[in-house]
Structure formats: C-alpha cells, structure tokens
Design a protein around this motif. Sequence first.
Motif, PDB file in Angstrom:
ATOM      1  N   VAL A  93      42.608  69.691  12.633  1.00 29.18           N
ATOM      2  CA  VAL A  93      42.828  69.008  11.365  1.00 29.18           C
ATOM      3  C   VAL A  93      41.354  68.458  11.058  1.00 29.18           C
ATOM      4  O   VAL A  93      40.683  67.641  11.994  1.00 29.18           O
ATOM      5  CB  VAL A  93      43.680  67.670  11.756  1.00 29.18           C
ATOM      6  N   PRO A  94      41.237  68.455   9.661  1.00 34.68           N
ATOM      7  CA  PRO A  94      39.779  67.905   9.289  1.00 34.68           C
ATOM      8  C   PRO A  94      39.683  66.394   9.773  1.00 34.68           C
ATOM      9  O   PRO A  94      40.601  65.670   9.665  1.00 34.68           O
ATOM     10  CB  PRO A  94      39.822  68.193   7.895  1.00 34.68           C
ATOM     11  N   ARG A  95      38.435  66.022   9.934  1.00 32.07           N
ATOM     12  CA  ARG A  95      38.295  64.545  10.409  1.00 32.07           C
ATOM     13  C   ARG A  95      38.793  63.529   9.396  1.00 32.07           C
ATOM     14  O   ARG A  95      39.071  62.284   9.876  1.00 32.07           O
ATOM     15  CB  ARG A  95      36.819  64.259  10.812  1.00 32.07           C
ATOM     16  N   ASN A  96      38.582  63.798   8.131  1.00 33.61           N
ATOM     17  CA  ASN A  96      38.934  62.747   7.187  1.00 33.61           C
ATOM     18  C   ASN A  96      40.184  62.959   6.851  1.00 33.61           C
ATOM     19  O   ASN A  96      40.866  62.700   5.818  1.00 33.61           O
ATOM     20  CB  ASN A  96      38.026  63.224   5.922  1.00 33.61           C
ATOM     21  N   PHE A  97      41.178  63.532   7.412  1.00 30.65           N
ATOM     22  CA  PHE A  97      42.532  63.601   7.549  1.00 30.65           C
ATOM     23  C   PHE A  97      43.310  63.417   8.692  1.00 30.65           C
ATOM     24  O   PHE A  97      44.634  63.410   8.991  1.00 30.65           O
ATOM     25  CB  PHE A  97      43.090  64.998   6.959  1.00 30.65           C
ATOM     26  N   TRP A  98      42.796  62.726   9.846  1.00 29.93           N
ATOM     27  CA  TRP A  98      43.472  62.105  10.922  1.00 29.93           C
ATOM     28  C   TRP A  98      44.562  61.260  10.925  1.00 29.93           C
ATOM     29  O   TRP A  98      45.479  61.432  11.436  1.00 29.93           O
ATOM     30  CB  TRP A  98      42.519  61.698  12.076  1.00 29.93           C
ATOM     31  N   GLN A  99      44.095  60.192  10.014  1.00 25.31           N
ATOM     32  CA  GLN A  99      45.265  59.029   9.786  1.00 25.31           C
ATOM     33  C   GLN A  99      46.053  59.647   8.542  1.00 25.31           C
ATOM     34  O   GLN A  99      47.363  59.499   8.792  1.00 25.31           O
ATOM     35  CB  GLN A  99      44.788  57.740   9.372  1.00 25.31           C
ATOM     36  N   GLY A 100      45.721  60.425   7.637  1.00 20.10           N
ATOM     37  CA  GLY A 100      46.622  61.075   6.673  1.00 20.10           C
ATOM     38  C   GLY A 100      47.799  61.920   7.153  1.00 20.10           C
ATOM     39  O   GLY A 100      48.902  61.784   6.476  1.00 20.10           O
ATOM     40  N   ILE A 101      47.477  62.611   7.811  1.00 22.90           N
ATOM     41  CA  ILE A 101      48.552  63.494   8.515  1.00 22.90           C
ATOM     42  C   ILE A 101      49.768  62.610   9.246  1.00 22.90           C
ATOM     43  O   ILE A 101      50.933  63.128   9.187  1.00 22.90           O
ATOM     44  CB  ILE A 101      47.887  64.721   9.494  1.00 22.90           C
ATOM     45  N   ILE A 102      49.319  61.602   9.664  1.00 21.32           N
ATOM     46  CA  ILE A 102      50.315  60.793  10.462  1.00 21.32           C
ATOM     47  C   ILE A 102      51.277  60.088   9.440  1.00 21.32           C
ATOM     48  O   ILE A 102      52.573  60.173   9.651  1.00 21.32           O
ATOM     49  CB  ILE A 102      49.840  59.753  11.378  1.00 21.32           C
ATOM     50  N   ILE A 103      50.589  59.464   8.363  1.00 24.24           N
ATOM     51  CA  ILE A 103      51.384  59.009   7.582  1.00 24.24           C
ATOM     52  C   ILE A 103      52.182  60.019   6.534  1.00 24.24           C
ATOM     53  O   ILE A 103      53.470  59.750   6.260  1.00 24.24           O
ATOM     54  CB  ILE A 103      50.436  58.426   6.373  1.00 24.24           C
ATOM     55  N   MET A 104      51.640  61.009   6.187  1.00 20.02           N
ATOM     56  CA  MET A 104      52.245  62.295   5.435  1.00 20.02           C
ATOM     57  C   MET A 104      53.603  62.791   6.469  1.00 20.02           C
ATOM     58  O   MET A 104      54.771  62.944   5.630  1.00 20.02           O
ATOM     59  CB  MET A 104      51.372  63.481   5.164  1.00 20.02           C
ATOM     60  N   THR A 105      53.654  62.727   7.721  1.00 20.30           N
ATOM     61  CA  THR A 105      54.553  63.374   8.390  1.00 20.30           C
ATOM     62  C   THR A 105      55.620  62.277   8.480  1.00 20.30           C
ATOM     63  O   THR A 105      56.922  62.319   8.571  1.00 20.30           O
ATOM     64  CB  THR A 105      54.162  63.664   9.812  1.00 20.30           C
ATOM     65  N   TRP A 139      53.289  49.386   2.410  1.00 18.15           N
ATOM     66  CA  TRP A 139      52.775  48.559   1.788  1.00 18.15           C
ATOM     67  C   TRP A 139      52.314  47.203   2.498  1.00 18.15           C
ATOM     68  O   TRP A 139      51.179  46.894   2.912  1.00 18.15           O
ATOM     69  CB  TRP A 139      53.220  48.103   0.501  1.00 18.15           C
ATOM     70  N   ILE A 140      53.494  46.646   3.075  1.00 18.96           N
ATOM     71  CA  ILE A 140      53.332  45.289   3.884  1.00 18.96           C
ATOM     72  C   ILE A 140      52.915  45.855   5.329  1.00 18.96           C
ATOM     73  O   ILE A 140      52.338  45.093   5.816  1.00 18.96           O
ATOM     74  CB  ILE A 140      54.582  44.710   3.835  1.00 18.96           C
ATOM     75  N   GLY A 141      53.404  46.897   5.860  1.00 17.48           N
ATOM     76  CA  GLY A 141      53.445  47.360   7.340  1.00 17.48           C
ATOM     77  C   GLY A 141      52.028  47.965   7.856  1.00 17.48           C
ATOM     78  O   GLY A 141      51.620  48.093   8.667  1.00 17.48           O
ATOM     79  N   GLY A 142      51.095  48.022   6.582  1.00 16.93           N
ATOM     80  CA  GLY A 142      49.881  48.566   6.875  1.00 16.93           C
ATOM     81  C   GLY A 142      49.593  49.952   6.391  1.00 16.93           C
ATOM     82  O   GLY A 142      48.562  50.529   6.650  1.00 16.93           O
ATOM     83  N   SER A 191      42.749  54.217   4.379  1.00 17.04           N
ATOM     84  CA  SER A 191      41.199  53.883   4.281  1.00 17.04           C
ATOM     85  C   SER A 191      40.536  54.430   5.390  1.00 17.04           C
ATOM     86  O   SER A 191      39.080  54.561   5.481  1.00 17.04           O
ATOM     87  CB  SER A 191      41.000  52.727   3.731  1.00 17.04           C
ATOM     88  N   TRP A 192      41.136  54.485   6.635  1.00 13.38           N
ATOM     89  CA  TRP A 192      40.117  54.693   7.962  1.00 13.38           C
ATOM     90  C   TRP A 192      39.611  56.382   7.715  1.00 13.38           C
ATOM     91  O   TRP A 192      38.681  56.297   8.581  1.00 13.38           O
ATOM     92  CB  TRP A 192      41.375  54.751   9.045  1.00 13.38           C
ATOM     93  N   ASP A 193      40.398  57.219   7.165  1.00 12.03           N
ATOM     94  CA  ASP A 193      39.777  58.442   6.944  1.00 12.03           C
ATOM     95  C   ASP A 193      38.413  58.528   6.110  1.00 12.03           C
ATOM     96  O   ASP A 193      37.767  59.424   6.070  1.00 12.03           O
ATOM     97  CB  ASP A 193      40.743  59.237   6.373  1.00 12.03           C
ATOM     98  N   TYR A 194      38.163  57.463   5.441  1.00 12.83           N
ATOM     99  CA  TYR A 194      36.944  57.183   4.373  1.00 12.83           C
ATOM    100  C   TYR A 194      36.155  56.354   4.776  1.00 12.83           C
ATOM    101  O   TYR A 194      35.263  55.848   3.880  1.00 12.83           O
ATOM    102  CB  TYR A 194      37.536  57.413   3.092  1.00 12.83           C
ATOM    103  N   LEU A 195      36.003  55.609   5.961  1.00 11.11           N
ATOM    104  CA  LEU A 195      35.196  54.711   6.554  1.00 11.11           C
ATOM    105  C   LEU A 195      33.636  55.160   6.499  1.00 11.11           C
ATOM    106  O   LEU A 195      33.544  56.528   6.762  1.00 11.11           O
ATOM    107  CB  LEU A 195      35.546  54.137   7.643  1.00 11.11           C
ATOM    108  N   PRO A 196      33.004  54.311   6.406  1.00 14.47           N
ATOM    109  CA  PRO A 196      31.531  54.962   6.699  1.00 14.47           C
ATOM    110  C   PRO A 196      31.289  55.467   8.068  1.00 14.47           C
ATOM    111  O   PRO A 196      31.664  54.702   8.902  1.00 14.47           O
ATOM    112  CB  PRO A 196      30.468  53.651   6.598  1.00 14.47           C
ATOM    113  N   GLY A 197      30.781  56.492   8.122  1.00 12.94           N
ATOM    114  CA  GLY A 197      30.439  57.054   9.424  1.00 12.94           C
ATOM    115  C   GLY A 197      31.618  58.188   9.623  1.00 12.94           C
ATOM    116  O   GLY A 197      31.088  59.238  10.404  1.00 12.94           O
ATOM    117  N   VAL A 198      32.498  58.189   8.796  1.00 14.77           N
ATOM    118  CA  VAL A 198      33.499  59.357   8.837  1.00 14.77           C
ATOM    119  C   VAL A 198      33.012  60.579   8.068  1.00 14.77           C
ATOM    120  O   VAL A 198      32.901  60.256   6.894  1.00 14.77           O
ATOM    121  CB  VAL A 198      34.854  58.992   8.379  1.00 14.77           C
TER     122      VAL A 198
END
Length: 549
Positions: free
Chosen positions: A99-111, A158-161, A167-174
């Motif tokens: 999984v590309p590094r800038n989609f590590w959190q995105g794939i969890i939310i998507m599933t 929205w409320i649960g985060g 945004s973790w996939d696009y933090l500085p250094g990622v």
Amino acid sequence: MAASIGLLVYSGVMPLIKTFAALICGYVLVKLDMFPPAASRGASIISMNVALPALIFANVVPSFTPSNVSALGPVILIASIYMFSGFFMGIVIREICYVPRNFWQGIIIMTGMSNWGNLPNAIVQTVTQQPPFNPATDTALGVSYVSIFTVCYHVVFWIGGGAHSLSWDYLPGVPQGEDAERRVSWKEKPIGGLIARYILRKPMLAPTESTEKIKDEEASIDEKGGKADIEVLAAPVSNLPKILITDELDSDSDIQLTRRSSRVSAVSAFRSRNPSSTAPPSPLRITVPQSPVRITIPASSIRTTAPSSPLAGPPPPSPLRTTFVATPIRVSPSIESPVKPVVAMKHDHVHLMKAQHWLAAAFRPFKALLQPVTVAIAISLPVALVLPLKALFVDVSSQGGPSWHGPDGRPPLAFVMDTAQFIDTIAVPLALILLGASFARIRVPHPFSRLPIMAMLLVTAAKMIVIPVMGVLMVQAMVRKGLIPQNAKAEKFVAMLLSGTPAAVNQMIVSSLHAPDGNVDTMSAFYLVQYIFMIISSSALTTVSLLLV
C-alpha cells in the motif's frame, strides 16, 4: 418465481442508474476541460460545509419517531459491527499487502466507512413500495433506519476522529508522489514493527537513535575547539575514496614561488628515479564518503612550512614531505563549526513542536465540535428526540407531540426544514460528480504493477463479499434471538442491505483537502474498482435480502 426474482433484480439495479449518470457527468466535464482541479476543490468545500450539514439535518429530524426509537439499539449495534469489522480488515490488508505510504490510514477508513447516504435510501424507497412490504408504513420506516446508519457513520467519521485521521497520510515527512510508492517490508509497517520488536525480539535501530548518535558525535568533536581539524559525519573512514588537500596562500611571493618550484622539481626527480613508487601517506591525506561531508580546518592548524629551529637552516626538500596535486581544493580558514547553535535550535524546535502537539491534542475535540457537520449532528439529534423541539420544525401531532402552527397552518420553523431540504438535494449528486472527476484525473502508472492491485481487490472483496455475508448471517441470528422482531421487515431489509455498500465519497473530499496538491489518484483507483462491482453486489444483496424478509 422467475418473474419475481427478475423484478427484485430490476428493483435493485434501477436506483443505481442515477448514480452512474452523475459519475459520468463529472468524468465528461474533466475530459472537456470544463472542471479544473480548482473547481473541484471549491465544490468539495461547498459539499463539506453547506450541502452535507443540510442533508444531515433534513434526514435526521423527521426520521426518528416513537415507532422506531426501540430499533435504535439493534441498528446501532449492527452499524458498529460493520464499521469496526471493516477497520480490522483494513488494518490486516495494509499490513500484508503493498500500500503506498500516503494511503496507510486511508485504506483503513475506506474499508470501515461505507456509503450510507442517499444511495441506500434510493434503493429502500424503490423496493419498499412493493410486496412484501407495506407502502403506507415501511417506506418511512426504511428511510428512518437508513438515517440511523447515517448518524452512526457521521458520529464515527466526524466526531470520532475518522476524518481527522486522514490527515496523517499527508503530514510533513510522509512521502508523496512517486516517493510514496517505495515498497517496504512488513517489519516497517505500524503493526508489523511492533510485532517484530516486542514479540519476535528482532533488533531494530530506530531513526531517532541514529540521529542522537550523530548529535553526540558532533558535540564531542565540537568540545575540542580548534584542535579538531576534520569532521566527517556518519561514514566509516576505511570505505571512503582518497583525495589530497593542499593549502593555497593568498599572496604569491618570490620565496613561495621558489619553494613550490623546488618541490615540483624534487617530485619529478624522485619519480624519475623510482617510477614504480607511490606517494607515501601524508598527514593531510583524508578520505571522503560518497555522502555529503563537512570539513572544517581552522586557520591555526594549517601549516605551510615545516617547523625549523633558529640554528638550523631551511629544511631540504624531501619527496616524502611534498605533495603535488593537479587540482587543489581551496580551504577557507575562516569557516567555524555551527554545531552548537544548530543543535540548540533543533532542541528548541523539538520542545516547541511537542507543546503544540499536546495543545492540539487537548483542543481537538472542541475543534471537531465547531465543524459544520458536527454542529448539524449536535442540533439534529436533540431536536429529533425531544418532541416539543421537533414540533417547531415538523408536524408531530400524530406522534403525540404538541401541535404548534404559524399563520400558514404549518410549524413555526417549517421554513428551516424547507431550506435544508432544498440545499441537501445537491449533496449526493455533487459528491458523485466529484468522484467521476477524480476518475477522469487518474494517471495510470506504467508499469501497471505500480498500483496496489492486491490491496484494491482485497478491499473490494471485504466490502462487497465478506461483510455482506457476515451481515446476512448476523441479522438472521438476531432475529432468532429476538433482538429484531420477526415481522420487522423494513428493519431486517435495511440491516442486510447496508452491509454491502461501497466506500463513502466523503473520504475522497476530505483527503483532497488535506493532500498538498489535491491529488488522490490512489484512492480514486480503489473507488473505481468498488463502483464497478457495485452493480453486481448490490443486485445480489438486494435479491437475497428480499428473499429472507
């Protein structure tokens, strides 16, 4: 029976036509250069801050009634199981697949998060108008049950985060772009790294440890002051290529020119007598790594002539003490080591970043409450559950609530509900147009294997096969155990239908706002695969659900 099954399949497919029509509109607009990325970003902002809050308010307030409040518990339980099962599957897929590094959190939310908006509403409103349902009551109940799923989704996202975690996939250094496509082993994944470190006990050198080791070496070298002639960072001396360094004087006096010419002549004579000999090691001979090297030579340590006593004459030129360099390197004696101020600035920056992180973590829940979507949820739920408040917006006389009317015979704040229903009509079509536009902007990588194909197929299978099968079995078990009444046909149908919907489009909108250039090609590829399989999976799931109710 064949005709009834064909009718059921037709009822499940027809509501999807408008979905694909909106997708095609967005795709065509991009291909005609009529919907640039700037317009997509503006449409995303409108969808997030205007259309979506209106959609939530218009659906939640009239949906909760005394007749479906008793269903809140089982429906919320089912929705929670669907979401957290998807989160777990997303984590497993991320850990075992590329999984590309800038989609590590995105794939969890998507599933875990699914499209529980107007797409299932359209299917429910169409199917419940015919037998075995009662069109007089089951249609409204079906919409209200879908709204419960919708509220669960919005609370977690929205409320649960969930939205903030994107945004973790696009933090500085990622890494972004092609840098994010670097394949890493399972030991470098978040869960795999913990397993390798604490369970398998494999030695791992954290980046922070190597950084601290380099800082300690810099500090120890700098404490020596002007005695340190050469400073080499993070490279073994034995593996470095050899170069020669000579000092150049600013003035070329006659004496210096004479000394240089005598040294050159001495070297020539020595080489003519010893053609196979090589230059001996010199104290000025150093090694340079292939990585960048910082060299500091103070002026006090540069020696241009050999030390001599007052009684002895000038030393004769020796081939062992002379070095001839074809291309000399100019060394500035005025360069000072900047290690101390740089290290101090780094420490101050680290402390400042830590303070900002703790403050942001402390006020993050309050920041989430100020978002338009969460404000809409916070207002809609009390209004829907408290009848005196609900009577201000909709007629609740049939539910046992007060009957308040304005001069026109309608509730006093009915115009607020009318406005919300007028604005919310653009929410789902606009989100689908944005999704179609993102499909048109997908840049197919070459070779095609650069895409996370295995992860895309596994996420689609998890959302369209595994979770739906689990949902059908779970709902049937809850009916046998009495958690869901046997005659609650609308509740059973909605609970099974919403187990197999594709990913929510809101994730793409939020991610495009966090991405540095608004590029979410990897996410769009996942959406494309899921929406291609949506026709088959939705038709099959609708047919099975209708046969079981």
